[in-house]
Design an enzyme around this catalytic site. Structure first.
Site, PDB file in Angstrom:
ATOM      1  N   CYS A 106      -9.887  -4.585   6.423  1.00 54.43           N
ATOM      2  CA  CYS A 106      -8.767  -5.533   6.466  1.00 54.43           C
ATOM      3  C   CYS A 106      -8.167  -5.697   7.861  1.00 54.43           C
ATOM      4  CB  CYS A 106      -7.692  -5.166   5.452  1.00 54.43           C
ATOM      5  SG  CYS A 106      -6.989  -3.516   5.614  1.00 54.43           S
ATOM      6  N   ASP A 283      -3.454 -13.102   4.001  1.00 50.75           N
ATOM      7  CA  ASP A 283      -3.886 -11.817   3.455  1.00 50.75           C
ATOM      8  C   ASP A 283      -5.411 -11.738   3.457  1.00 50.75           C
ATOM      9  OD1 ASP A 283      -4.328  -9.513   2.016  1.00 50.75           O
ATOM     10  OD2 ASP A 283      -3.043 -10.046   0.329  1.00 50.75           O
ATOM     11  N   HIS A 285      -7.262  -9.536   2.030  1.00 53.36           N
ATOM     12  CA  HIS A 285      -7.773  -8.727   0.917  1.00 53.36           C
ATOM     13  C   HIS A 285      -8.311  -9.561  -0.242  1.00 53.36           C
ATOM     14  CE1 HIS A 285      -4.920  -6.105   3.097  1.00 53.36           C
ATOM     15  NE2 HIS A 285      -5.758  -5.145   2.757  1.00 53.36           N
TER      16      HIS A 285
END
Length: 354
Positions: A106, A283, A285
């Site tokens: 990440c 994000d 993820h």
């Protein structure tokens, strides 16, 4: 993972992120008091009242009271940010069998996202909007440049994949002593980006610092080259020290801002703007299938749709992890001098900088 499994995992994660952020906001009394303040995104200001979407009925108004609404110009700009996320089904990262970075990549993806915005600033300036289907010379040129930028982050060892997860993770074993599959921090991510740029004689020069000190002579000698300045820092212990809140947000109002690679504890994010006391982020993820290589002019908009996001997410600034990387793109020597002047003004105003 199969396509259906990936879709289910991404959906569950999206629900989880929305639920956890909403619960945190509700507990802090912010969810039902949406900030009326204006929005900033990478040096650009948007008035909250601008082009506010009209609600069609009372039911829609009740739903929208729980969800933030944004000016249309902001949404268009946000959706053109390049969004680097977990990928799957790519060639194994040698010498391992890893075909996905889900669960460990990440921060590398947040670093890729920051670099991608710097490249957009380099090629397009702050006016990076274009019509993918347009036939004008401008649209065709920008489409080609956009494809060229995105391909630098494809997930393989191709000649054009200069900052692939493969190259970043592999170089991390040399620079940071990390095994492939280990989580990277902001400092290691900045170092890997710098070294890959050097190895490829990249069009951007990458300047990194870990103590907040930028030596202009080092950037300008022997001659100035368009530069991305990466400032890796730690602004607290468990949480960001509140004295740094004003600077974190002020940095995103600067025209040189390429964003911040940071996150919440143990979960890297890319911050591009803010509204009130909430940071606006992308994000990484979400796991997407790797995109296959082909000729630049053969890519369609749908081929690269997974590199853009139309849903801005927000995180209260008091929930940030203190480790982060600030990015500033200076395309000219004048821009670098202007950045120095703007930082000096923030210091003169009594702001605590990094």
């Amino acid at each position: 993972m199969s396509g259906l499994t990936v879709q289910v995992v991404n959906t569950l994660r999206e629900w989880y992120v929305l639920a956890s952020d909403s619960i945190a906001s509700l507990l802090e009394g912010r969810l039902l008091q949406q900030p009326a303040s204006d929005i900033w995104l990478l040096g650009r200001h948007y008035q909250q009242a601008e082009n506010a979407p009209e609600q069609e009925d009372q039911g829609q108004q009740q739903i929208s009271s729980w969800l933030p609404s944004y000016p249309q110009s902001f949404v268009k700009d946000f959706s053109r940010l390049i969004w680097c996320t977990y990928r799957s089904n790519y060639p194994p990262i040698s010498p391992t069998a890893f075909t996905t970075d889900s669960g460990w990549g990440c921060m590398l993806r947040a670093g890729q996202t920051l670099l991608a915005q710097a490249l957009q600033l380099h090629h397009f300036g702050r006016e990076w909007e274009f019509d993918w289907r347009g036939t004008s010379e401008k649209d065709i040129s920008r489409r080609q440049q956009y494809v060229g930028i995105v391909k630098q982050f494809f997930d393989d060892y191709s000649r054009t994949s200069l900052f692939s997860i493969h190259r970043m993770a592999s170089l991390g074993t040399q620079l940071e002593g990390k095994d492939i599959g280990q989580w990277f921090g902001p400092y290691g991510t900045a170092a890997v980006i710098r070294e890959l740029a050097l190895k490829s004689n990249h069009e951007l020069s990458i300047y990194t610092t870990t103590d907040g000190t930028v030596y202009l002579a080092d950037i300008c000698e022997p001659e100035f080259k368009p530069t991305l300045i990466l400032v890796a820092t730690m602004l607290g212990i468990d949480r960001v020290n509140p004295v740094y809140y004003p600077f974190i947000q002020a940095s995103l109002t600067l025209p040189q801002s390429a964003g911040i690679a940071g996150g919440r504890p143990s979960s890297a994010l890319y911050f591009a703007g803010f509204q009130g006391d909430e940071m606006i982020y992308l994000d990484p993820h979400f796991t997407r299938p790797a995109v296959a290589q082909k000729q630049d002019d053969q890519y369609t908009e749908s081929d690269l749709a997974s590199y853009s996001c139309t849903t801005p997410r927000r995180l209260a600034i008091n929930r940030l992890d203190p480790c982060m990387v600030f990015g500033y793109y200076c395309g000219t020597l004048e821009s670098l001098i202007d950045l120095r002047s703007r930082i000096d003004l923030l210091v003169d105003d009594g702001m605590q900088t990094v």
